[in-house]
Design a protein around this motif. Structure first.
Motif, mmCIF file in Angstrom:
data_model
loop_
_atom_site.group_PDB
_atom_site.id
_atom_site.type_symbol
_atom_site.label_atom_id
_atom_site.label_comp_id
_atom_site.label_asym_id
_atom_site.label_seq_id
_atom_site.Cartn_x
_atom_site.Cartn_y
_atom_site.Cartn_z
ATOM 1 N N ALA A 89 31.773 157.158 -35.626
ATOM 2 C CA ALA A 89 31.366 156.712 -36.958
ATOM 3 C C ALA A 89 31.997 157.592 -38.036
ATOM 4 O O ALA A 89 32.401 157.101 -39.094
ATOM 5 C CB ALA A 89 29.848 156.724 -37.078
ATOM 6 N N LEU A 90 32.085 158.899 -37.776
ATOM 7 C CA LEU A 90 32.696 159.797 -38.749
ATOM 8 C C LEU A 90 34.190 159.520 -38.884
ATOM 9 O O LEU A 90 34.726 159.457 -39.998
ATOM 10 C CB LEU A 90 32.467 161.257 -38.334
ATOM 11 C CG LEU A 90 33.038 162.330 -39.253
ATOM 12 C CD1 LEU A 90 32.543 162.153 -40.683
ATOM 13 C CD2 LEU A 90 32.684 163.723 -38.733
ATOM 14 N N VAL A 91 34.873 159.316 -37.757
ATOM 15 C CA VAL A 91 36.299 159.004 -37.800
ATOM 16 C C VAL A 91 36.534 157.699 -38.558
ATOM 17 O O VAL A 91 37.408 157.603 -39.430
ATOM 18 C CB VAL A 91 36.876 158.918 -36.378
ATOM 19 C CG1 VAL A 91 38.284 158.314 -36.395
ATOM 20 C CG2 VAL A 91 36.922 160.303 -35.742
ATOM 21 N N ALA A 92 35.732 156.676 -38.246
ATOM 22 C CA ALA A 92 35.877 155.395 -38.934
ATOM 23 C C ALA A 92 35.617 155.537 -40.424
ATOM 24 O O ALA A 92 36.310 154.925 -41.247
ATOM 25 C CB ALA A 92 34.931 154.365 -38.321
ATOM 26 N N SER A 93 34.626 156.332 -40.783
ATOM 27 C CA SER A 93 34.314 156.538 -42.199
ATOM 28 C C SER A 93 35.496 157.116 -42.946
ATOM 29 O O SER A 93 35.836 156.667 -44.050
ATOM 30 C CB SER A 93 33.110 157.473 -42.349
ATOM 31 O OG SER A 93 31.934 156.883 -41.851
ATOM 32 N N GLU A 94 36.138 158.118 -42.348
ATOM 33 C CA GLU A 94 37.277 158.747 -43.010
ATOM 34 C C GLU A 94 38.459 157.786 -43.110
ATOM 35 O O GLU A 94 39.127 157.713 -44.146
ATOM 36 C CB GLU A 94 37.680 160.022 -42.254
ATOM 37 C CG GLU A 94 36.613 161.099 -42.215
ATOM 38 C CD GLU A 94 36.176 161.573 -43.590
ATOM 39 O OE1 GLU A 94 36.974 161.458 -44.545
ATOM 40 O OE2 GLU A 94 35.031 162.043 -43.714
ATOM 41 N N LEU A 95 38.720 157.034 -42.052
ATOM 42 C CA LEU A 95 39.831 156.079 -42.086
ATOM 43 C C LEU A 95 39.561 154.965 -43.088
ATOM 44 O O LEU A 95 40.467 154.540 -43.826
ATOM 45 C CB LEU A 95 40.054 155.494 -40.695
ATOM 46 C CG LEU A 95 40.545 156.459 -39.613
ATOM 47 C CD1 LEU A 95 40.714 155.720 -38.296
ATOM 48 C CD2 LEU A 95 41.857 157.127 -40.015
ATOM 49 N N LEU A 96 38.328 154.471 -43.140
ATOM 50 C CA LEU A 96 37.985 153.420 -44.093
ATOM 51 C C LEU A 96 38.048 153.927 -45.529
ATOM 52 O O LEU A 96 38.493 153.209 -46.427
ATOM 53 C CB LEU A 96 36.589 152.878 -43.790
ATOM 54 C CG LEU A 96 36.494 151.972 -42.565
ATOM 55 C CD1 LEU A 96 35.047 151.778 -42.148
ATOM 56 C CD2 LEU A 96 37.157 150.619 -42.835
ATOM 57 N N THR A 97 37.610 155.164 -45.740
ATOM 58 C CA THR A 97 37.690 155.745 -47.081
ATOM 59 C C THR A 97 39.135 155.787 -47.554
ATOM 60 O O THR A 97 39.446 155.429 -48.698
ATOM 61 C CB THR A 97 37.090 157.161 -47.086
ATOM 62 O OG1 THR A 97 35.696 157.086 -46.748
ATOM 63 C CG2 THR A 97 37.235 157.813 -48.457
#
Length: 202
Positions: free
Chosen positions: A49-57
């Motif tokens: 979830a943290l990795v996805a959050s950074e990529l989506l940001t």
């Protein structure tokens, strides 16, 4: 969700299209957590979830509206991003597509800076990360996370994702179709890699 058998292993794929606005980040994070919960990969929820959050940001900043108070009338069918999860054997792939050709760059933020550490976090959490340029256009930034066990979803593969309220559902149009094609091209690349004979480690 796509389920396919590849060389004795099962490949699980789930993806979500989003409008490139600030609220896409928490929605994408919820999608990752719900999908991994369904795949019985609870131990990997937080990191993924943290990795996805950074990529989506990064995708929102590159192609959309990162500030929450953007004028709604500015959002169009051009503002589409997508997140995809692929799990096969002992690897989880977190992938985010956006229509910008600009590559993400690793920055060294000041000690008191509020942002700029996204790729550093991804590098710390992921085994590998890189950028894939699909023939359909845009880019897919991906990260590989090691799994302690393969996915083990229930017999039913149906995954009813509940969307979070807000301007997160992108309108249909050529960019949404481009995103779908680009993600499918990334899946096909992954299938070819998984079917490729592994070199003997000895």
């Amino acid at each position: 969700m796509i389920v396919a058998n590849t060389a004795g292993n099962t490949l699980y794929v789930a993806s979500l299209h989003l409008t490139a606005v600030a609220s896409a980040v928490p929605v994408g994070r919820a999608f990752v957590r719900q999908t991994l919960g369904h795949w019985n990969l609870h131990d990997h929820m937080d990191d993924a979830a943290l990795v996805a959050s950074e990529l989506l940001t990064n995708a929102v900043e590159a192609t959309g509206f990162p500030h929450p108070n953007h004028p709604a009338w500015q959002v169009s069918a051009e503002h589409v991003i997508a997140v995809q999860l692929r799990a096969v054997d002992d690897v989880l792939h977190v992938e985010v597509w956006d229509r910008s050709a600009k590559l993400p760059t690793m920055r060294t933020p000041a000690a008191d800076a509020e942002g700029g550490r996204g790729l550093h976090l991804i590098e710390a959490l992921a085994e590998r990360w890189n950028v894939y340029r699909p023939p359909a256009g845009g880019k897919v930034v991906w990260a590989h996370l090691a799994l302690t066990a393969p996915p083990a979803p229930p017999a039913s593969v149906h995954l009813p994702f509940r969307r979070v309220r807000g301007a997160t559902n992108p309108p249909s149009g050529p960019v949404a179709e481009q995103a779908s094609t680009a993600l499918m091209q990334r899946v096909l690349v992954g299938l070819r890699e998984s079917l490729r004979p592994k070199k003997d480690a000895s």
